[in-house]
Scaffold this active site. Structure first.
Site, PDB file in Angstrom:
ATOM      1  N   GLU A  74      -1.484   8.080  -2.300  1.00 32.79           N
ATOM      2  CA  GLU A  74      -1.777   7.918  -1.100  1.00 32.79           C
ATOM      3  C   GLU A  74      -3.398   8.086  -0.585  1.00 32.79           C
ATOM      4  OE1 GLU A  74       0.917   9.161  -1.826  1.00 32.79           O
ATOM      5  OE2 GLU A  74       2.275   8.960  -0.844  1.00 32.79           O
ATOM      6  N   GLU A 131       8.372  10.329  -2.661  1.00 34.67           N
ATOM      7  CA  GLU A 131       9.047  11.095  -1.643  1.00 34.67           C
ATOM      8  C   GLU A 131      10.624  10.925  -1.626  1.00 34.67           C
ATOM      9  OE1 GLU A 131       5.737   9.705   0.894  1.00 34.67           O
ATOM     10  OE2 GLU A 131       5.666  11.832   1.274  1.00 34.67           O
ATOM     11  N   ALA A 158       5.415   2.960   0.136  1.00 35.73           N
ATOM     12  CA  ALA A 158       5.248   2.324   1.535  1.00 35.73           C
ATOM     13  C   ALA A 158       4.896   1.174   1.451  1.00 35.73           C
ATOM     14  CB  ALA A 158       4.821   3.325   2.726  1.00 35.73           C
ATOM     15  N   GLY A 172       5.812   7.054  -1.335  1.00 34.42           N
ATOM     16  CA  GLY A 172       6.993   7.089  -0.493  1.00 34.42           C
ATOM     17  C   GLY A 172       7.991   6.921  -1.835  1.00 34.42           C
TER      18      GLY A 172
HETATM   19  N1  T1G Z   1       2.948  -2.207  -0.602  1.00 31.28           N
HETATM   20  C1  T1G Z   1       2.909  -3.414  -0.427  1.00 31.28           C
HETATM   21  N2  T1G Z   1       2.361  -4.450  -1.544  1.00 31.28           N
HETATM   22  C2  T1G Z   1       2.340  -3.922  -2.655  1.00 31.28           C
HETATM   23  C3  T1G Z   1       2.343  -2.210  -2.842  1.00 31.28           C
HETATM   24  C4  T1G Z   1       2.730  -1.714  -1.609  1.00 31.28           C
HETATM   25  N3  T1G Z   1       2.845  -0.533  -1.782  1.00 31.28           N
HETATM   26  N4  T1G Z   1       2.056  -2.092  -4.117  1.00 31.28           N
HETATM   27  C5  T1G Z   1       1.950  -3.146  -4.791  1.00 31.28           C
HETATM   28  N5  T1G Z   1       2.016  -4.284  -3.994  1.00 31.28           N
HETATM   29  C6  T1G Z   1       1.841  -5.881  -4.055  1.00 31.28           C
HETATM   30  C7  T1G Z   1       0.218  -6.017  -4.652  1.00 31.28           C
HETATM   31  O1  T1G Z   1      -0.415  -6.286  -3.340  1.00 31.28           O
HETATM   32  C8  T1G Z   1       0.508  -7.375  -5.355  1.00 31.28           C
HETATM   33  O2  T1G Z   1       0.850  -8.590  -4.412  1.00 31.28           O
HETATM   34  C9  T1G Z   1       1.937  -7.023  -6.063  1.00 31.28           C
HETATM   35  O3  T1G Z   1       2.597  -6.104  -5.228  1.00 31.28           O
HETATM   36  C10 T1G Z   1       1.719  -6.555  -7.467  1.00 31.28           C
HETATM   37  O4  T1G Z   1       0.937  -5.524  -7.331  1.00 31.28           O
HETATM   38  C11 T1G Z   1       4.630   7.320   3.688  1.00 31.28           C
HETATM   39  C12 T1G Z   1       1.989   6.224   2.988  1.00 31.28           C
HETATM   40  C13 T1G Z   1       3.038  -0.527  -8.274  1.00 31.28           C
HETATM   41  C14 T1G Z   1       1.224   0.259 -10.161  1.00 31.28           C
HETATM   42  O5  T1G Z   1      -0.185   3.022  -3.270  1.00 31.28           O
HETATM   43  O6  T1G Z   1      -0.243   0.963  -7.589  1.00 31.28           O
HETATM   44  O7  T1G Z   1       3.917   5.361   0.117  1.00 31.28           O
HETATM   45  O8  T1G Z   1      -0.900  -9.881  -4.912  1.00 31.28           O
HETATM   46  O9  T1G Z   1      -0.996  -6.444  -8.624  1.00 31.28           O
HETATM   47  O10 T1G Z   1      -0.684  -4.292 -11.336  1.00 31.28           O
HETATM   48  O11 T1G Z   1       3.771   8.650   1.876  1.00 31.28           O
HETATM   49  O12 T1G Z   1       0.776  -2.141  -7.394  1.00 31.28           O
HETATM   50  O13 T1G Z   1       1.107 -10.293  -6.038  1.00 31.28           O
HETATM   51  O14 T1G Z   1       0.787 -10.740  -3.649  1.00 31.28           O
HETATM   52  O15 T1G Z   1      -1.034  -4.115  -8.132  1.00 31.28           O
HETATM   53  O16 T1G Z   1       1.793  -4.311 -11.782  1.00 31.28           O
HETATM   54  C15 T1G Z   1       1.518   4.141  -1.816  1.00 31.28           C
HETATM   55  C16 T1G Z   1       0.197   0.907  -4.813  1.00 31.28           C
HETATM   56  C17 T1G Z   1       1.707   3.660  -0.625  1.00 31.28           C
HETATM   57  C18 T1G Z   1       1.149   2.114  -5.022  1.00 31.28           C
HETATM   58  C19 T1G Z   1       2.074  -2.005  -9.902  1.00 31.28           C
HETATM   59  N6  T1G Z   1       1.870   3.545  -3.156  1.00 31.28           N
HETATM   60  N7  T1G Z   1       0.674  -0.127  -6.053  1.00 31.28           N
HETATM   61  O17 T1G Z   1       0.799  -2.609 -10.323  1.00 31.28           O
HETATM   62  O18 T1G Z   1       0.971  -5.006  -9.804  1.00 31.28           O
HETATM   63  S1  T1G Z   1       1.354   4.345   0.757  1.00 31.28           S
HETATM   64  C20 T1G Z   1       0.849   2.801  -3.622  1.00 31.28           C
HETATM   65  C21 T1G Z   1       0.357   0.055  -7.187  1.00 31.28           C
HETATM   66  C22 T1G Z   1       2.691   5.468   0.825  1.00 31.28           C
HETATM   67  C23 T1G Z   1       3.938   7.258   2.076  1.00 31.28           C
HETATM   68  C24 T1G Z   1       2.870   6.487   1.897  1.00 31.28           C
HETATM   69  C25 T1G Z   1       0.347  -1.145  -8.124  1.00 31.28           C
HETATM   70  C26 T1G Z   1       1.755  -0.897  -9.054  1.00 31.28           C
HETATM   71  P1  T1G Z   1       0.242  -9.955  -4.696  1.00 31.28           P
HETATM   72  P2  T1G Z   1      -0.136  -5.162  -8.510  1.00 31.28           P
HETATM   73  P3  T1G Z   1       0.656  -4.051 -10.957  1.00 31.28           P
END
Ligand code: T1G
Length: 687
Positions: A126, A106, A62, A103
């Site tokens: 999450e 999912e 998400a 997500g």
């Molecule tokens: N949403 C929004 N922005 C995100 C994002 C996300 N999920 N993931 C990364 N970014 C942005 C981050 O802020 C940065 O922005 C840029 O992307 C690069 O990220 C309903 C509720 C995918 C392994 O927790 O683990 O799904 O600083 O520096 O090192 O069940 O990003 O460049 O402006 O980390 O190459 C669950 C979180 C969400 C994944 C890539 N998903 N992200 O790593 O780049 S909750 C996560 C990561 C959800 C549902 C639930 C990593 C990455 P900026 P980065 P990276």
């Protein structure tokens, strides 16, 4: 323009998301996915669907930046999107590369099939955001990988590799070569297969847990320590348990209830704040836009002790050759031997292969010849924490290091500008403060000297990512950010002993707060003798008295606590006696001290120091201070970090409490002006 596009390849509909940087499932993506599935259902000529992503990764979850905004609740929400995919009348294939996270996984679970490149990772992180998979993940994942694996994945947030996912049945085929081409070919293979296998209707993998309902209690017990204090892991367990105990339709309602409960809680807000805080830390303010990093082909490390060896391992593990220098062969052999042993211990846990160990050690060049450092592009000294020794090292480096080599000190307190001043190249000097054990702790403080060149900082920040560290830029002050905030905490903790508290009480307050250990447990672990003047006849305080009788901490079997042969601590009558001697000497009558006073004098004072660090420009932003404390000292991430936590505690409450403690804090203690100003203005540090 929608981030989702569709195109036909024969009778296969290819649905592509192009939503950089990580294909987060923001509102427009969700809308586009539903429209694409509607298109597939409405067109008899379409026999199957492939969902894929452009860019670095499959959907990474998400859109966390939408959380707390109306967009997060704009239909279609993710649960509707995944159900729509699963109810498509044609088979849907997820084509996974990069990371299918949260997500994203999912969405893939709602597809009828999943194919992935071998380097892909699949996970449900999450829990790291204080949440649980809220779009059917806690119900579908156990139906594919089994309950035990689903419990592990949801409560740790750690992704698994595509090969493991394939073995578990989470991935149906590993794709070598072009992912789009092969996923379309796979869709062609399965397009006539009926009935469509809906993940939500699968039951086979739940049978084992149904037959062994004790699995959940066993899991809770086995993981109690690392889940301590967190809300989300338990909620994930409950949601997976609902998948086992209830029909899917009811289980997904329980998931939704638990998700909303977490989302509205303080911990989720703190952990989502921290998600962005950690990423913000890598941005260095005020550098010329076009600053380019220097090329680091070989790193030199001076000193093969605990720090030098740990630091070297970071680079070796990242495939960067290291020249390590010692003065004595015996010290060099010991240091390199410990490095190999550490790697072999990792290999024994299955986290490295023997070839990788040899590969890493093969990049190491041990030498007694200081001049061998001339070939290095970055040289890090990890010698004795003494300014004269450091100055001598840098004077010698200045003569032999190649032009443009970065000269870094691993000092944890000393003045980088003073060190830089003994060289002819202060612009190349920087602090790289690793935290012990350097090959384990993720935090790195990049200490920016007054003359440190922009490209040196950019190089250090880029390199920190390569060696899997979380780096924070600090200014030149005693103790930089983390250790400077430790000073008031340790000072007050010692003073509280004199006034009537015990080491156990002070530590208990900190452990109950969520710290991995309290000030005295930490002193015993790190070494009570760190920074001691080493003169057993000079006894000016409790610490001197302990060191004088060899109570240097765990390494000596005794410090503030007594330790048994399994290093289990117990209160020490000897220490209590020493404390009482000092109370008598200082004419202090011990009094009962409340936990609240301990909190105010050891944690509020840390916040005050953090505010001073900010005020003096020694940290770029308050959230950087939080990143230092979570990664450097184990501050509970569900509290966000000292500054985020202080905002929630109430800055005025902190100011008033510190004013109330002024007499006990002593005349050396002064309130931060910034803290007082923000409190008065009703402002916050981080929200
Ligand atoms: N949403 C929004 N922005 C995100 C994002 C996300 N999920 N993931 C990364 N970014 C942005 C981050 O802020 C940065 O922005 C840029 O992307 C690069 O990220 C309903 C509720 C995918 C392994 O927790 O683990 O799904 O600083 O520096 O090192 O069940 O990003 O460049 O402006 O980390 O190459 C669950 C979180 C969400 C994944 C890539 N998903 N992200 O790593 O780049 S909750 C996560 C990561 C959800 C549902 C639930 C990593 C990455 P900026 P980065 P990276």
């Amino acid at each position: 323009m929608s981030p989702i596009s569709t195109k036909r390849h024969g009778d296969i509909l290819i649905v592509t998301s192009n939503n950089p940087p990580v294909n987060a499932l923001g509102h427009a993506v969700r809308q586009g996915l539903v429209a694409a599935i509607e298109e597939a259902d409405a067109d008899d000529a379409v026999k199957a669907v492939v969902i894929r992503c452009e860019g670095q990764t499959f959907f990474a979850g998400a859109d966390v930046s939408e959380f707390g905004t109306p967009k997060a609740f704009e239909a279609p929400m993710l649960p509707q999107v995944v159900d729509r995919i699963e109810n498509c009348t044609k088979p849907v294939v997820a084509a996974i590369h990069g990371t299918a996270l949260g997500g994203g996984l999912e969405v893939a679970l709602a597809c009828h099939y999943r194919v992935a490149v071998p380097t892909a990772k699949l996970g449900v992180p999450e829990v790291k955001l204080g949440l649980l998979p809220g779009a059917g993940g806690t119900q579908r994942l156990p139906r594919v990988v089994g309950v035990q694996k689903a419990l592990e994945m949801t409560t740790s947030g750690t992704p698994i590799g595509a090969k493991e996912a394939f073995a578990l049945g989470l991935v149906d085929r590993l794709i070598e070569g072009d992912l789009e081409q092969h996923s379309v070919a796979y869709a062609d293979e399965v397009k006539e297969v009926r009935p469509l296998q809906k993940t939500s209707e699968r039951d086979d993998k739940l049978a084992e847990a149904r037959a062994n309902p004790g699995i959940f209690e066993e899991f809770r017990k086995a993981n109690a320590r690392k889940m301590r204090g967190f809300d989300a892991p338990e909620a994930n367990i409950k949601a997976v348990q609902a998948a086992v105990e209830k029909p899917y339709a009811e289980g997904v309602l329980e998931e939704r209830r638990l998700f909303m409960e977490l989302m509205s809680g303080k911990q989720a807000k703190a952990q989502q704040y921290f998600f962005f805080a950690e990423r913000k830390a890598s941005k260095i303010e005020g550098l010329p836009e076009d600053t380019k990093p220097r090329d680091i082909k070989r790193v030199g490390v001076i000193g093969a002790g605990t720090m030098g060896g740990g630091i070297s391992m970071n680079f070796l593990s990242a495939g960067i050759p290291v020249t390590i220098v010692e003065m004595q062969q015996e010290a060099l052999d010991r240091g390199t031997g410990i490095m190999r042993k550490n790697y072999e211990a990792t290999a024994a846990k299955g986290r490295m292969t023997a070839e990788q160990v040899d590969g890493a050690m093969g990049l190491l060049k041990p030498t007694l010849n200081f001049d061998d450092l001339a070939e290095c592009d970055l040289i890090i000294e990890a010698v004795f924490e003494n300014m004269d020794v450091k100055k001598d090292v840098f004077s010698r480096l200045d003569k032999i290091a190649k032009p443009g080599a970065i000269l870094a000190s691993n000092t944890s307190y000393l003045n980088i500008d003073e060190i830089a001043a003994v060289t002819s190249r202060p612009q190349d000097v920087v602090g790289l403060h690793f935290f012990s054990p350097a090959n384990v702790m993720k935090l790195l403080e990049i200490v920016r000297g007054a003359k440190t060149a922009p490209d040196v900082l950019v190089t250090a920040m880029q390199l920190s990512k390569k060696i899997k560290k979380v780096a924070v830029v600090a200014g030149v002050c005693y103790g930089f950010i983390g250790n400077r905030m430790l000073i008031p905490r340790q000072t007050q903790a010692m003073q509280l002993l004199l006034e009537g508290a015990t080491p156990e009480q002070v530590d208990r307050v900190h452990v109950e707060f969520g710290m991995p250990m309290g000030p005295f447990q930490m002193a015993d672990l790190a070494g009570v003798d760190i920074g001691w003047h080493r003169d057993p006849n000079r006894i000016e305080n409790i610490r001197d008295a302990l060191c004088a009788i060899d109570r240097w901490g765990q390494k000596k079997g005794a410090g503030f606590y007594d330790y048994d042969d399994k290093r289990r601590p117990s209160p020490s009558p000897t220490v209590q006696e020493i404390i009482e001697q000092f109370r008598a000497k200082e004419g202090i009558t011990p009094r009962d001290i409340s936990d609240q006073e301990i909190m105010e004098r050891t944690i509020y004072t840390m916040v005050n120091e953090g505010a001073k660090i900010l005020e003096e420009g020694m940290a770029q932003r308050a959230s950087d201070i939080d990143v230092v404390w979570v990664y450097g000292y184990g501050w509970p991430v569900y509290r966000g970090g000292p500054m985020h936590w202080a905002d929630g505690e109430g800055l005025q409450k902190i100011v008033d409490a510190l004013k109330g403690q002024q007499e006990r804090l002593g005349s050396d203690f002064t309130l931060s002006n910034l803290l007082v100003q923000k409190a008065q203005a009703g402002e916050k540090f981080t929200r």
